[in-house]
Design an enzyme around this catalytic site. Sequence first.
Site, short mmCIF file in Angstrom:
data_model
loop_
_atom_site.label_atom_id
_atom_site.label_comp_id
_atom_site.label_asym_id
_atom_site.label_seq_id
_atom_site.Cartn_x
_atom_site.Cartn_y
_atom_site.Cartn_z
N ASP A 409 -38.04 28.46 51.02
CA ASP A 409 -39.21 28.23 50.60
C ASP A 409 -39.99 27.81 52.04
OD1 ASP A 409 -41.77 27.90 49.33
OD2 ASP A 409 -41.18 25.97 48.40
N GLU A 412 -43.64 30.09 55.80
CA GLU A 412 -44.70 30.80 56.71
C GLU A 412 -44.68 30.46 58.04
OE1 GLU A 412 -44.92 29.09 53.89
OE2 GLU A 412 -44.73 30.69 52.50
N ASP A 492 -47.29 30.08 44.65
CA ASP A 492 -47.72 29.15 43.90
C ASP A 492 -48.92 29.73 43.00
OD1 ASP A 492 -45.74 27.64 44.62
OD2 ASP A 492 -46.97 26.43 46.02
C1 GLC Z 1 -43.65 25.26 47.12
C2 GLC Z 1 -43.02 26.35 46.20
C3 GLC Z 1 -42.82 25.97 44.74
C4 GLC Z 1 -41.84 24.63 44.72
C5 GLC Z 1 -42.48 23.86 45.61
C6 GLC Z 1 -41.34 22.63 45.89
O1 GLC Z 1 -44.96 24.88 46.55
O2 GLC Z 1 -43.80 27.48 46.38
O3 GLC Z 1 -42.18 27.21 44.24
O4 GLC Z 1 -41.30 24.35 43.61
O5 GLC Z 1 -42.72 24.20 46.94
O6 GLC Z 1 -40.34 22.92 46.44
#
Ligand code: GLC
Length: 819
Positions: A409, A412, A492
Amino acid sequence: MAMIHAALALAFLFILTATSLAAAPAGAQQSPANEEAVGIEAANSVGRLRVIALTPTVLRVRFAPGGEFAEDASWAVPANVRAQRAAITRRSNGFSTSALQVAVDPRTLALSVTDRQGKLIHADTGVPITLEAGGFTLRKAMPAGERYFGMGDKTGPHDRRGASFVNWNTDAYGYGAATDPIYKSIPFFVAAGGQGGAYGLFLDNSHRSWFDFGHRQENVLALGSPGGPIDYYLIAGPTVAEVVRRYTDLTGKAPLPPRWALGFQQSRYSYMSDAEVREIAARLRSDRVPTDVLWLDIDYQDRNRPFTVNRQTFPDMRRLARDMRADGLKLVAITDLHIAHAPGEGYAPYDSGRAGDHFLKNPDGSTYVAPVWPGPSVFPDFTRAVTRRWWGDLYKGLVDDGIAGFWNDMNEPAIFETPTKTMPLDTVHRIDADDFRPRPAPHAELHNVYGMENSRATFEGLQGLRPNLRPFVLTRATYAGGQRYAATWTGDNNATWDHLKLMVQQLVNLGLSGFTYAGADIGGFTGGPSPELLTRWYQLGAFTPVFRSHAAKNTPRAEPWVDGPEHLAIRRRAIEERYRLMPYLYGVAEQHARTGDPVMRPVFYDYPGALAAPCDTSMTFTVGRELMVAASPRPESPQAYDVCLPVGGWYDYWTGERVRGQPIEGNTAVERIVETPRLERLPLFVRAGTILPRQPVTQSTAEKPRGPLSLDIYPGPDCRGELYWDDGETLGYRRGAFLRQPIRCAVGESGLQISFAPRTGSLKPWWRELAVTVHDWGGAAEVRTNGRSVTAEEDGPARALRFTLPDPRRGTEVVISRR
Ligand code: GLC
């Protein structure tokens, strides 16, 4: 800003051939002696245009400002693919391949591509190339009636005409239907509906590129970038399917995932402890919600530090993973790329990364440090092969603990406490990978490929650690070609009806952009859905490629049971149906790995006439060729709506009955039916001519189904199907441990004939018998196979005929005659 119009300068034109460069016309410039190109080159005082045919239908177009081409290297298209050459024939001002005619206007350098009959596929317009301070703009014609798809996860309606987009991977928490840019950069679109058929354009440029589909100037498709090479591919069809297949020939196809990744997945930010994970697992099982995966979000870690485990809340990860596995559940754990900046604290990923000099640097040579989840963090330089190898090895501990898959995650990359949401553009990478010349390069060049190279490092690390198992990686940010390494999701999203619609639009366009394994957070990440919205989301999500329920901290719970038994029953029914369909779904996944055909498709992918359907198709899609989902385009409304079904015939999936569509005046490609929304019904149709394999419901893909494989025959034209199966987990299928069996059926006056071809592959299936149902069958029948008669049961009310066959391993003919 100084602008140079390439068209204003005098142009030279000559042909390049692999065999004979002497074939260039007299007076033309000579190309370099080592030139391997096959195509055409045109030059003027501004620069040089080179068009090369990689295959008869795929052209690579490069422009060299000042005459010097950028290095021939790519993050998306491997060197051996770029080295392909097709045979060409010289023509005046261009060349032809067996499929295309390519012409360059010697005065303007404008490019045009037609098919061999002269029908226009693609053309430049106006001033075709403009250079601006390191950047460029290209201008392309937008014929009336042509429509544009793809561009990855970008928001807005399906069709990109009239919209404008920037490619810049962005942490877009709380994005809406008009937010741009968001997480991914896939600078690729498919144009459909033009005179010469569909084509695709892929701009292989990792900088902050932009695409304007007639937004700023009507009927002008402009695209450009503030930096990097002018290097793009034109991919001819003539069908959309051929364009997508060829685009994935260039940038790669997602390999066959482990079958468990196609099961239902339950996540939340975060399941906070070993005890909570066990509680969720127990509830899913006691509520009989088939599930394959539970996800561990950042709170399983010690102070949000990647590659650590909080031993207070997760005292024995290995045991937890083992117990879950015994219950048919896999664990997927998040491992973000930001490494806590923790010198002298004994945090191994920091210490080893520092010792190996793996982190990005500021222009002054110091290590770049910025805040993300762990607080001050450092950032691996994934554009270095050695750094990717170091990163891959970090997975050893979690892999040894039995974690099955990993989640990359924030790549970017997201940075906190800065208005740009990411790192400064002059942060220094040191490219040292693939066929790139090793060199320092600014983040501005590598931002959009950073997430993809992060997921690549994870994928390749897992390949090294578990060589015989298929890796499963989920990434948020990526670039063209990232589908080779990871699945993705739409980030998100919000718990709103708009986002339910957006999910369909984003996933369909991701599929056309090579990213078939994509999903959206079921229920929406932020906000909290109403019971009806959540139920609809589970129903629809069950037919999307990656089916994961996920929600943010401090939002209401969104697991299947939260709104009471009636909602649970509808949600469970949708999830169960996905498991019943696993033999079909898995076959479609295998097809993707070979062909690039997406799992989730716009209807016009297989039924080109549907492109002009006079229905709102924003919530309509197919899963493979045979199943069509047609949810309400106003999903919150109780109002009836029209569904356009491609002609040829369809069946209602739930009742097995033939659907009678009404003809539409002036349109012979589709017929209309009317659907009235009911919460418990997701309108789902099967193409007449389908042979659909299904299995008894299991609680996970790890469980062996009990009973026969069922085969539903929906008589109609082009009647066929295929069984594909393998162990679902290892690479054994590449060594012959699979099962493939094509099946055909023919409808005749006197009945129906089903032909099972002999099987290929060495896999022994879990089934011993086939339970066959022939739909739309009225009256008595005699069924014979191999000279023996088979007892068949007539189901009058359902207009179906049912019988059971021993598993026809060597192939067989089944003859069904009316009596
Ligand atoms: C980011 C991700 C989300 C995750 C969060 C905590 O917002 O997009 O899916 O739950 O981080 O890791």
